[in-house]
Design a protein around this motif. Structure first.
Motif, PDB file in Angstrom:
ATOM      1  N   VAL A  84     -19.654  15.233  21.168  1.00 44.97           N
ATOM      2  CA  VAL A  84     -18.415  14.808  21.809  1.00 44.97           C
ATOM      3  C   VAL A  84     -17.655  13.935  20.817  1.00 44.97           C
ATOM      4  CG1 VAL A  84     -17.345  13.677  23.783  1.00 44.97           C
ATOM      5  CG2 VAL A  84     -19.558  14.831  24.060  1.00 44.97           C
ATOM      6  N   ASP A  85     -16.532  14.435  20.324  1.00 42.02           N
ATOM      7  CA  ASP A  85     -15.674  13.670  19.425  1.00 42.02           C
ATOM      8  C   ASP A  85     -14.631  12.919  20.235  1.00 42.02           C
ATOM      9  OD1 ASP A  85     -17.060  14.732  17.290  1.00 42.02           O
ATOM     10  OD2 ASP A  85     -15.604  16.329  16.923  1.00 42.02           O
ATOM     11  N   ASN A  86     -14.338  11.681  19.806  1.00 42.23           N
ATOM     12  CA  ASN A  86     -13.334  10.848  20.475  1.00 42.23           C
ATOM     13  C   ASN A  86     -13.695  10.671  21.955  1.00 42.23           C
ATOM     14  OD1 ASN A  86     -11.083   9.301  21.006  1.00 42.23           O
ATOM     15  ND2 ASN A  86      -9.602  10.920  20.538  1.00 42.23           N
ATOM     16  N   VAL A  87     -14.850  10.077  22.175  1.00 41.51           N
ATOM     17  CA  VAL A  87     -15.412   9.936  23.523  1.00 41.51           C
ATOM     18  C   VAL A  87     -14.422   9.284  24.482  1.00 41.51           C
ATOM     19  CG1 VAL A  87     -17.209   8.779  24.863  1.00 41.51           C
ATOM     20  CG2 VAL A  87     -17.792   9.894  22.697  1.00 41.51           C
ATOM     21  N   PHE A  88     -13.689   8.280  24.018  1.00 42.52           N
ATOM     22  CA  PHE A  88     -12.795   7.530  24.901  1.00 42.52           C
ATOM     23  C   PHE A  88     -11.365   8.067  24.894  1.00 42.52           C
ATOM     24  CE2 PHE A  88     -16.143   4.503  23.567  1.00 42.52           C
ATOM     25  CZ  PHE A  88     -16.740   4.335  24.806  1.00 42.52           C
ATOM     26  N   ASP A  89     -11.176   9.258  24.312  1.00 44.42           N
ATOM     27  CA  ASP A  89      -9.890   9.961  24.366  1.00 44.42           C
ATOM     28  C   ASP A  89      -8.736   9.096  23.843  1.00 44.42           C
ATOM     29  OD1 ASP A  89      -8.516  12.297  24.832  1.00 44.42           O
ATOM     30  OD2 ASP A  89      -7.974  11.775  26.885  1.00 44.42           O
ATOM     31  N   LYS A  90      -8.967   8.471  22.716  1.00 44.99           N
ATOM     32  CA  LYS A  90      -7.963   7.568  22.146  1.00 44.99           C
ATOM     33  C   LYS A  90      -6.874   8.356  21.421  1.00 44.99           C
ATOM     34  CE  LYS A  90      -7.409   3.813  18.783  1.00 44.99           C
ATOM     35  NZ  LYS A  90      -6.696   2.915  19.705  1.00 44.99           N
ATOM     36  N   PHE A  91      -5.608   7.951  21.618  1.00 46.55           N
ATOM     37  CA  PHE A  91      -4.515   8.513  20.816  1.00 46.55           C
ATOM     38  C   PHE A  91      -4.414   7.726  19.510  1.00 46.55           C
ATOM     39  CE2 PHE A  91      -0.265   8.646  19.102  1.00 46.55           C
ATOM     40  CZ  PHE A  91       0.048  10.001  19.164  1.00 46.55           C
ATOM     41  N   VAL A 101     -30.610  11.543  20.425  1.00 46.64           N
ATOM     42  CA  VAL A 101     -29.253  11.148  20.792  1.00 46.64           C
ATOM     43  C   VAL A 101     -28.580  10.560  19.560  1.00 46.64           C
ATOM     44  CG1 VAL A 101     -29.822  10.745  23.209  1.00 46.64           C
ATOM     45  CG2 VAL A 101     -30.010   8.863  21.570  1.00 46.64           C
ATOM     46  N   SER A 102     -27.281  10.658  19.508  1.00 43.53           N
ATOM     47  CA  SER A 102     -26.545  10.147  18.347  1.00 43.53           C
ATOM     48  C   SER A 102     -25.271   9.445  18.791  1.00 43.53           C
ATOM     49  CB  SER A 102     -26.207  11.276  17.368  1.00 43.53           C
ATOM     50  OG  SER A 102     -25.346  12.219  17.969  1.00 43.53           O
ATOM     51  N   GLY A 103     -24.836   8.515  17.972  1.00 40.55           N
ATOM     52  CA  GLY A 103     -23.576   7.830  18.189  1.00 40.55           C
ATOM     53  C   GLY A 103     -22.837   7.690  16.877  1.00 40.55           C
ATOM     54  N   GLY A 104     -21.528   7.860  16.910  1.00 39.44           N
ATOM     55  CA  GLY A 104     -20.726   7.776  15.694  1.00 39.44           C
ATOM     56  C   GLY A 104     -19.526   6.869  15.868  1.00 39.44           C
ATOM     57  N   TRP A 105     -19.057   6.340  14.743  1.00 42.57           N
ATOM     58  CA  TRP A 105     -17.883   5.468  14.732  1.00 42.57           C
ATOM     59  C   TRP A 105     -17.056   5.813  13.515  1.00 42.57           C
ATOM     60  CZ3 TRP A 105     -17.647   0.708  11.427  1.00 42.57           C
ATOM     61  CH2 TRP A 105     -16.436   0.021  11.599  1.00 42.57           C
ATOM     62  N   ARG A 106     -15.758   6.004  13.741  1.00 42.22           N
ATOM     63  CA  ARG A 106     -14.806   6.241  12.658  1.00 42.22           C
ATOM     64  C   ARG A 106     -13.687   5.212  12.752  1.00 42.22           C
ATOM     65  NH1 ARG A 106     -12.348  11.269  14.050  1.00 42.22           N
ATOM     66  NH2 ARG A 106     -13.629  11.534  15.913  1.00 42.22           N
ATOM     67  N   GLN A 131       0.825  -1.192   0.000  1.00 42.36           N
ATOM     68  CA  GLN A 131       0.000   0.000   0.000  1.00 42.36           C
ATOM     69  C   GLN A 131       0.868   1.253   0.000  1.00 42.36           C
ATOM     70  OE1 GLN A 131      -3.081  -0.643  -0.359  1.00 42.36           O
ATOM     71  NE2 GLN A 131      -4.349   1.074   0.294  1.00 42.36           N
ATOM     72  N   LEU A 132       0.409   2.295  -0.712  1.00 42.01           N
ATOM     73  CA  LEU A 132       1.138   3.544  -0.779  1.00 42.01           C
ATOM     74  C   LEU A 132       0.925   4.370   0.486  1.00 42.01           C
ATOM     75  CD1 LEU A 132       0.478   4.532  -4.504  1.00 42.01           C
ATOM     76  CD2 LEU A 132       2.512   3.451  -3.536  1.00 42.01           C
ATOM     77  N   ILE A 133       1.789   5.366   0.662  1.00 43.86           N
ATOM     78  CA  ILE A 133       1.780   6.192   1.873  1.00 43.86           C
ATOM     79  C   ILE A 133       0.453   6.929   2.043  1.00 43.86           C
ATOM     80  CG2 ILE A 133       2.764   8.330   2.819  1.00 43.86           C
ATOM     81  CD1 ILE A 133       5.474   7.393   2.121  1.00 43.86           C
ATOM     82  N   ASN A 134      -0.009   6.952   3.306  1.00 38.66           N
ATOM     83  CA  ASN A 134      -1.177   7.728   3.732  1.00 38.66           C
ATOM     84  C   ASN A 134      -2.464   7.312   3.037  1.00 38.66           C
ATOM     85  OD1 ASN A 134      -2.213   9.680   5.515  1.00 38.66           O
ATOM     86  ND2 ASN A 134      -2.254  11.244   3.917  1.00 38.66           N
ATOM     87  N   ILE A 135      -2.578   6.023   2.697  1.00 39.87           N
ATOM     88  CA  ILE A 135      -3.798   5.504   2.082  1.00 39.87           C
ATOM     89  C   ILE A 135      -4.180   4.218   2.810  1.00 39.87           C
ATOM     90  CG2 ILE A 135      -4.944   4.820  -0.039  1.00 39.87           C
ATOM     91  CD1 ILE A 135      -2.756   6.251  -1.604  1.00 39.87           C
ATOM     92  N   PRO A 136      -4.965   4.291   3.881  1.00 40.90           N
ATOM     93  CA  PRO A 136      -5.407   3.073   4.558  1.00 40.90           C
ATOM     94  C   PRO A 136      -6.197   2.176   3.611  1.00 40.90           C
ATOM     95  CG  PRO A 136      -5.878   5.025   5.886  1.00 40.90           C
ATOM     96  CD  PRO A 136      -5.459   5.516   4.534  1.00 40.90           C
ATOM     97  N   LYS A 137      -6.062   0.867   3.808  1.00 41.58           N
ATOM     98  CA  LYS A 137      -6.793  -0.061   2.949  1.00 41.58           C
ATOM     99  C   LYS A 137      -8.297   0.019   3.180  1.00 41.58           C
ATOM    100  CE  LYS A 137      -3.103  -3.503   2.416  1.00 41.58           C
ATOM    101  NZ  LYS A 137      -2.709  -4.916   2.662  1.00 41.58           N
ATOM    102  N   ALA A 138      -8.707   0.405   4.359  1.00 38.39           N
ATOM    103  CA  ALA A 138     -10.142   0.468   4.661  1.00 38.39           C
ATOM    104  C   ALA A 138     -10.428   1.644   5.584  1.00 38.39           C
ATOM    105  CB  ALA A 138     -10.602  -0.834   5.310  1.00 38.39           C
ATOM    106  N   ARG A 139     -11.573   2.266   5.356  1.00 38.24           N
ATOM    107  CA  ARG A 139     -12.091   3.311   6.234  1.00 38.24           C
ATOM    108  C   ARG A 139     -13.595   3.098   6.392  1.00 38.24           C
ATOM    109  NH1 ARG A 139      -8.825   7.955   6.997  1.00 38.24           N
ATOM    110  NH2 ARG A 139      -7.185   8.255   5.438  1.00 38.24           N
ATOM    111  N   ALA A 140     -14.124   3.596   7.497  1.00 37.45           N
ATOM    112  CA  ALA A 140     -15.570   3.564   7.717  1.00 37.45           C
ATOM    113  C   ALA A 140     -15.976   4.773   8.538  1.00 37.45           C
ATOM    114  CB  ALA A 140     -15.987   2.275   8.418  1.00 37.45           C
ATOM    115  N   SER A 141     -17.192   5.259   8.285  1.00 39.11           N
ATOM    116  CA  SER A 141     -17.750   6.377   9.032  1.00 39.11           C
ATOM    117  C   SER A 141     -19.243   6.134   9.200  1.00 39.11           C
ATOM    118  CB  SER A 141     -17.507   7.700   8.299  1.00 39.11           C
ATOM    119  OG  SER A 141     -18.177   8.771   8.939  1.00 39.11           O
TER     120      SER A 141
END
Length: 728
Positions: free
Chosen positions: A691-698, A644-649, A619-629
């Motif tokens: 609230v973005d990044n609810v679980f404060d993930k790095f 109420v809403s919930g999101g996943w990236r 795979q080339l630089i900065n191109i993940p094989k898969a994404r979802a939103s």
């Protein structure tokens, strides 16, 4: 900011001809539970009252029709979705579409994204009301009704552009609205916006938007501010004419955050922080950006079948670029002997700090377009024809910048030593780029009956581009003429299902060789790209749209080839860069109370026949094989005013080196939101909490490049935003 610092569509290009005696649209009637995706609406004012009117579709390079009738992968982020997400930057807009990803999107600076793995061309990849704007600006959203994303080749629409696609910002039109919004976030930012609109007479209406923001950034020492003003006017001229005018002006100032780099060119930084400003120097000034965007469009309805239009656009962005820039390790002890590549951080975390100043960096885009569109028949065939001419000019004026080493710091140190700034001053301004493009275009949508349609057309473009050095001395002149065809075959299998196959060609300009290659600062020849796409669009219900697109895009591969030259690398075009992918989307209601906006992308990006085996087969630089939103809204049945809403990236692991040996890990990020509607003395009051990044993930959100150098940008930590909107 960095050493080299190099440098839809769906609106009126091929919009549906329609009468100008329509009822006025009231944007305040937009429902949070909007149904099937609508493309950009033509909104006109008549003698009637402010009752809502179902919008008519406008289209881009494949002509008139609804979303389902368009043979291209298109996503429309409407005002309702923007209000839910509350984005403040282009990088945050990209959360809502899995086909988009950051591409050198530094905090505090103008940002760029990639579509289908190809970074957008800042000169031609961004549009306002379907007219090209300078991408080197912080794009505001307060006056935007919807953001349209055309994925893939759009040579007929835009001419010379990167093959990934186009992002078009569609302005709000005059309507009866008086709304005040105030907000804050978990860092203490302050935000105020107003949205005021009215039809002054039965034929003339205005819409005014303004915003004032003091940003308390999650990155230390990068607080900022911005002021934004926009005005839109619609004027019905006689029975058949309509004039639309739009203008906006924004000033902003914020320190820009440098990205991390790999340690020794092959190791991810340990204990990296999303909140640390690398290279911080108290004397470093913020990046100041002033931008102006103006558009004017006049439409004339000759009769029920034919419409003409003339459109003008002007965009100007002036950047005072200042940064204490963290870059490389040329002056660090571990890199002094040349055993470690100097354009990365040192193995022990040392990095050099540069005083970079480039004031009055001015980018100007001007465009004029005239077109005619209409319907006619030839025997048993019906036609929808669009023909037009387009002229585009872009200039870049820059002063001789200051880029001087001032000291060396380490990523593991809690504080950065204070170094003395460079005593040098920027030099005189010079015209660095003068790009002129002239084009004619045509497209015919032919209906054969029995659900079959064929779209055939193209754009003939002439380019004359002059590039100069920092003294204004000509370095090159590029002149070329090219025909860019575009065609598609559509089949309406059922009332709910449409399928298509399309083919198009595009043209983009070659990149500039990085300073550390043997042919530094040379520009490579223009690149011809090709795209084949197979797609299906299905209306599962009257309020739920499903889409799928399978595509293949190829263009010559540009890269720094390792060789025996004194520099060790030469920047070349060799072989092909091939992106093959699948995109899926779902937009609309799953049930009476559940609304979903979802997309997924699987993308295989490879270099083929490049002549450097280490750069192929991965795979080339900065191109993940898969994404979802995914973003799901649930309106509480027992409390209809509450949603109420919930999101996943999600993004798969991301390559960070040309040979594919180093990757950043995959990530899952979860978002949440709450929306409450109420009334105060008969006036609507809406509370929005996101609230973005609810679980404060790095996580590492971006491994993109700028000027041939590679950077790593951490994603934002947990961030809560609260706004309250009051309809006056």
């Amino acid at each position: 900011m960095n050493r080299p610092r190099s440098t839809l569509l769906l609106s009126s290009l091929l919009c549906t001809a329609l009468p100008l005696h329509a009822q006025q649209v009231d944007d305040t009637q937009t429902s949070a539970d909007s149904t099937a995706t609508e493309l950009a609406a033509v909104r006109v004012q008549g003698q009637a009252d402010d009752r809502p009117r179902a919008p008519d579709a406008q289209l881009g390079s494949f002509g008139p029709g609804r979303w389902k009738d368009t043979p291209a992968s298109i996503n429309v982020l409407d005002r309702t979705l923007l209000d839910k997400r509350q984005p403040r930057s282009l990088s945050e807009v990209a959360y809502s579409d899995a086909s988009l990803g950051d591409s050198y999107a530094a905090v505090g600076y103008y940002q760029n994204v990639a579509i289908r793995g190809f970074p957008l061309d800042l000169a031609t990849g961004y549009r306002f009301n379907d007219l090209t704007i300078a991408g080197e600006q912080r794009l505001a959203l307060e006056n935007i009704q919807q953001v349209e994303i055309l994925k893939g080749e759009a040579g007929l629409t835009a001419g010379i552009m990167a093959p990934g696609g186009i992002i078009n910002y569609v302005a709000k039109r005059p309507a009866r609205v008086q709304e005040l919004t105030v907000g804050t976030d978990s860092h203490g930012s302050r935000y105020t916006a107003v949205d005021l609109g009215r039809w002054i007479t039965s034929t003339f209406g205005l819409r005014f938007n303004a915003a004032w923001e003091d940003t308390h950034s999650y990155i230390d020492h990068t607080d900022g501010r911005r002021n934004f003003y926009a005005l839109a006017a619609d004027w019905l001229i006689g029975d058949k004419g309509k004039l639309e005018l739009d203008g906006n002006y924004q000033t902003s100032a914020q320190r820009s955050a440098s990205g991390y780099q790999l340690l020794g060119g092959d190791t991810l930084p340990t204990h990296a922080s999303a909140t640390t400003l690398l290279g911080y120097q108290p004397w470093s000034q913020p990046v100041a950006i002033q931008s102006t965007n103006l558009t004017a469009r006049y439409r004339y309805q000759f009769n029920d079948a034919w419409q003409g239009s003339v459109a003008l656009g002007h965009s100007r962005s002036v950047i005072d670029d200042n940064v204490a820039f963290a870059y490389g390790c040329f002056y660090a002890a571990q890199c002094a002997d040349g055993s470690v590549p100097g354009n990365y951080f040192a193995p022990n975390g040392d990095y050099d700090v540069y005083d970079y100043r480039s004031p009055d960096d001015t980018r100007v885009n001007d465009e004029v377009r005239a077109q005619l569109q209409g319907r006619f028949t030839t025997g048993a065939l019906s036609h929808q024809l669009t023909v037009g001419v387009d002229g585009f000019r872009r200039t870049v004026d820059r002063r001789q910048d200051v880029y001087d080493y001032v000291g060396t710091a380490n990523i593991h140190d809690a504080t950065v030593p204070v170094f003395a700034p460079s005593p040098n001053a920027p030099g005189a301004s010079a015209r660095r780029l003068d790009d002129k493009q002239r084009a004619v275009f045509a497209l015919d949508r032919i209906n054969f009956g029995n659900g079959w349609q064929w779209l055939a057309g193209g754009r003939f473009v002439k380019l004359d581009e002059i590039a100069n050095d920092s003294d204004g001395v000509r370095e090159r002149r590029t002149q070329l003429s090219k025909f860019l065809p575009q065609t598609a075959l559509m089949w309406q299998a059922t009332d709910r299902l449409n399928t298509y196959v399309s083919y198009s060609k595009g043209l983009s300009l070659g990149q500039e060789a990085p300073y550390w290659t043997s042919n530094a600062d040379s520009f490579l020849p223009p690149l011809l790209s090709r795209q084949v796409e197979l797609g299906a669009k299905f209306s599962a219900t009257s309020s739920l749209d499903l889409g799928a697109a399978l595509f293949r895009i190829s263009q010559p591969f540009q890269y720094a080839m390792p060789d025996d030259s004194d520099a060790g690398y030469t920047f070349i075009q060799r072989g092909n860069q091939v992106h093959t992918g699948l995109e899926l989307s779902a937009n609309g209601k799953l049930s009476e109370h559940v609304h979903v906006t979802a997309s997924a992308s699987v993308l295989r990006a490879r270099a083929e026949d490049a002549g450097t085996p280490a750069y192929e087969g991965h795979q080339l630089i900065n191109i993940p094989k898969a994404r979802a939103s995914v973003l799901v809204d649930y309106q509480l049945p027992f409390a209809p005013a509450w949603t109420v809403s919930g999101g996943w990236r999600y993004a798969a692991s991301n390559v960070a080196t040309p040979d594919g040996s180093t990757k950043v890990p995959s990530y899952n990020v979860f978002d949440a939101g709450l929306r409450v509607r109420s009334e105060v003395r008969g006036h609507a009051l809406t509370w929005r909490l996101s609230v973005d990044n609810v679980f404060d993930k790095f996580y590492w959100r971006d491994t993109g490049s700028s000027g041939g150098d590679y950077y790593l940008f951490p994603g934002a930590p947990r961030l809560a935003r609260l706004t309250v909107s009051y309809a006056l």
